[in-house]
Design a protein around this motif. Structure first.
Motif, PDB file in Angstrom:
ATOM      1  N   GLY A 136       0.867  -1.370  -0.100  1.00  0.00           N
ATOM      2  CA  GLY A 136      -0.199   0.049  -0.040  1.00  0.00           C
ATOM      3  C   GLY A 136       0.820   1.245  -0.067  1.00  0.00           C
ATOM      4  O   GLY A 136       0.241   2.418   0.161  1.00  0.00           O
ATOM      5  N   LEU A 137       2.148   1.167  -0.193  1.00  0.00           N
ATOM      6  CA  LEU A 137       2.898   2.133  -0.188  1.00  0.00           C
ATOM      7  C   LEU A 137       3.501   2.804  -1.722  1.00  0.00           C
ATOM      8  O   LEU A 137       3.849   1.752  -2.499  1.00  0.00           O
ATOM      9  N   PRO A 138       3.618   4.027  -1.733  1.00  0.00           N
ATOM     10  CA  PRO A 138       4.434   4.300  -3.172  1.00  0.00           C
ATOM     11  C   PRO A 138       5.733   3.980  -3.044  1.00  0.00           C
ATOM     12  O   PRO A 138       6.501   3.763  -2.071  1.00  0.00           O
ATOM     13  N   LEU A 139       6.559   3.996  -4.258  1.00  0.00           N
ATOM     14  CA  LEU A 139       7.896   3.544  -4.402  1.00  0.00           C
ATOM     15  C   LEU A 139       8.634   4.769  -4.003  1.00  0.00           C
ATOM     16  O   LEU A 139       8.313   5.689  -4.116  1.00  0.00           O
ATOM     17  N   PRO A 140       9.739   4.389  -3.080  1.00  0.00           N
ATOM     18  CA  PRO A 140      10.528   5.466  -2.624  1.00  0.00           C
ATOM     19  C   PRO A 140      11.339   6.334  -3.776  1.00  0.00           C
ATOM     20  O   PRO A 140      11.943   5.508  -4.756  1.00  0.00           O
ATOM     21  N   GLN A 141      11.340   7.621  -3.936  1.00  0.00           N
ATOM     22  CA  GLN A 141      11.759   8.355  -5.186  1.00  0.00           C
ATOM     23  C   GLN A 141      13.239   8.699  -4.894  1.00  0.00           C
ATOM     24  O   GLN A 141      13.974   8.697  -5.800  1.00  0.00           O
ATOM     25  N   THR A 142      13.492   8.744  -3.540  1.00  0.00           N
ATOM     26  CA  THR A 142      14.973   9.095  -3.371  1.00  0.00           C
ATOM     27  C   THR A 142      15.501   8.349  -2.290  1.00  0.00           C
ATOM     28  O   THR A 142      14.900   7.397  -1.601  1.00  0.00           O
ATOM     29  N   ILE A 143      16.975   8.491  -2.015  1.00  0.00           N
ATOM     30  CA  ILE A 143      17.712   7.749  -1.010  1.00  0.00           C
ATOM     31  C   ILE A 143      17.108   7.809   0.293  1.00  0.00           C
ATOM     32  O   ILE A 143      17.011   7.091   1.174  1.00  0.00           O
ATOM     33  N   THR A 144      16.899   9.345   0.625  1.00  0.00           N
ATOM     34  CA  THR A 144      16.282   9.685   1.917  1.00  0.00           C
ATOM     35  C   THR A 144      14.909   9.019   2.306  1.00  0.00           C
ATOM     36  O   THR A 144      14.617   8.279   3.140  1.00  0.00           O
ATOM     37  N   GLU A 145      14.029   8.763   1.109  1.00  0.00           N
ATOM     38  CA  GLU A 145      12.688   8.265   1.560  1.00  0.00           C
ATOM     39  C   GLU A 145      13.074   6.771   1.530  1.00  0.00           C
ATOM     40  O   GLU A 145      12.133   5.978   2.310  1.00  0.00           O
ATOM     41  N   GLY A 146      13.931   6.208   0.734  1.00  0.00           N
ATOM     42  CA  GLY A 146      14.233   4.553   1.234  1.00  0.00           C
ATOM     43  C   GLY A 146      14.745   4.321   2.514  1.00  0.00           C
ATOM     44  O   GLY A 146      14.426   3.356   3.085  1.00  0.00           O
TER      45      GLY A 146
END
Length: 454
Positions: free
Chosen positions: A412-422
């Protein structure tokens, strides 16, 4: 009849060989070129060179997809495989044959992996799972089942090589039909091109991107990056590195079980083509099951649960005599391993941030190749103690489960776009997360830049 004296002089066969086409009922490269006796080593050597190409190609095209785009890597990998496959037909000796197989090996995994990543990057959260797994079930599962019978119907390895290689030329039309990943474009500060693709897709779909949504997207592109977005970040980030190590151990262990069960089934007394078909048939129900329940039960449950069941079945089958019951248990075990592996592939793809998604996925798949390289030795060890391969596969299944428990849930989560989001995703959605209070979570659908869902 007594065996000959060990000191008997050996002579070369003066008049060639005559082959019985019993297990494989048509001429192969081995029979056509007489790769038996002192030339029998050509077969495993060619296979090794093929897998060396697979290792190098997966890493190269994964890097290429992150550096220059998904579409160039997809087209390039398929074209190289096509050239290598067609050229194989015109080889005469061993080394030219081995080089052509090396070329085909370069694209073994990348040919579909990059397309798989593009699908996940384009499809919205609600449709991501069934599109990814449903397409694999239909095209990969069905084609794998048909492949051995097509080979028998053609009855010639050279014509079979042409039939399976020439269709890859279709990828020359990919740049005119399939747009570049807008996520990749955004990660490379190419927002203007991403906007053009958004408008193009909206026009084809008969829709219009709302103005405020487009403004939010453009505003997110103007925000300065707060972390290194290169491949080096995958190794410099402590959170990403630990997660990748756990994923690699889990994937390698599960792949050894998956590949080992296929190799072991050849020694269970059934026809080779039938075993291959039945093993391939497990792909379809496994992937279709995932398509329906992965977004209901979660990645962790469907990566860990099936692999544990496979481990139990392997241990049980280890102490059974060869026969139908043992074959059934191993086929059911392969079904569960298939389900777990497919869930794990999608899971890790969803964990990796966009700038390193293709390269990270390549590293994961390369670990699977290494696991597959060890499985023949495990099967061979069964000559000394019959239960050993299945017992070890059971243990490896439990190890894969344990490592999977360390990965963060992405349902249910969007794909992380940046290293920080990951990194935030790993910190907040892991089973043993640092921040147990969900009210303080900062990685959620509203806080990310995924405002446009296609």
């Amino acid at each position: 009849m007594m065996p000959p004296d060990p000191n008997t002089t050996l002579e070369r066969c003066q008049y060639g060989w005559e082959f019985q086409f019993k297990d494989i009922p048509y001429p192969t490269v081995v029979t056509d070129r007489g790769w038996v006796c002192e030339y029998a080593g050509n077969v495993p050597t060619a296979q090794t060179i093929f897998f060396v190409g697979s290792l190098l190609g997966t890493l190269f095209f994964g890097w290429l997809a992150d550096r220059f785009g998904r579409v160039p890597a997809l087209v390039g990998s398929n074209l190289i495989a096509c050239i290598g496959g067609v050229a194989t037909v015109f080889t005469n000796g061993f080394w030219d044959f081995a080089f052509c197989r090396f070329l085909v090996g370069l694209s073994l995994d990348s040919g579909f992996m990059i397309m798989y990543i593009m699908v996940l990057e384009y499809v919205g959260i609600r449709h991501r799972t069934w599109v990814a797994n449903g397409s694999l079930a239909i095209y990969f599962g069905v084609s794998s089942m048909l492949m051995p019978w097509v080979a028998i119907a053609i009855g010639d390895w050279q014509k079979f090589a042409l039939l399976t290689s020439l269709p890859m030329l279709i990828t020359l039309g990919v740049p005119f039909v399939i747009p570049e990943s807008t996520r990749w474009l955004a990660s490379k500060d190419k927002g203007d091109k991403a906007v053009k693709i958004f408008k193009r897709i909206a026009k084809v779909n008969g829709n219009k991107v709302p103005g405020h949504v487009m403004n939010n997207f453009l505003q997110s592109l103007r925000q300065p990056k707060t972390s290194d977005e290169s491949i080096a970040a995958l190794f410099n980030s402590r959170e990403l590195l630990k997660t990748m190590i756990a994923a690699i151990v889990a994937y390698m262990s599960a792949t050894m079980v998956f590949d080992g069960l296929v190799r072991l089934s050849e020694h269970l007394g059934l026809d080779f083509f039938l075993i291959f078909t039945l093993s391939s048939a497990t792909e379809i129900p496994a992937l279709l099951t995932l398509a329906f329940v992965l977004d209901r039960w979660g990645r962790r449950v469907l990566a860990c649960g099936p692999i544990v069941l496979a481990g139990i079945l392997n241990v049980a089958a280890a102490f059974l005599a060869k026969g139908v019951l043992q074959v059934v248990l191993t086929l059911v075990a392969r079904f569960f391993v298939n389900m777990s592996l497919s869930a794990l592939v999608q899971w890790v793809t969803e964990i990796l941030p966009t700038p390193v998604r293709a390269t990270g996925s390549s590293i994961l798949h390369v670990s699977g190749f290494f696991g597959g390289m060890f499985s023949p030795f495990v099967v061979y060890a069964g000559l000394y103690w019959t239960p050993f391969p299945l017992l070890l596969f059971g243990i490896l299944a439990f190890i894969a489960c344990a490592m999977s428990l360390l990965l963060p849930e992405t349902m249910g989560l969007p794909l992380p776009q940046t290293i920080t989001e990951g990194e935030r995703l790993i910190q907040e959605k892991s089973l043993f997360r640092r921040n147990p209070d969900p009210t303080t979570a900062v990685y959620n659908e509203e806080s990310t830049n995924e405002k446009i869902v296609l």
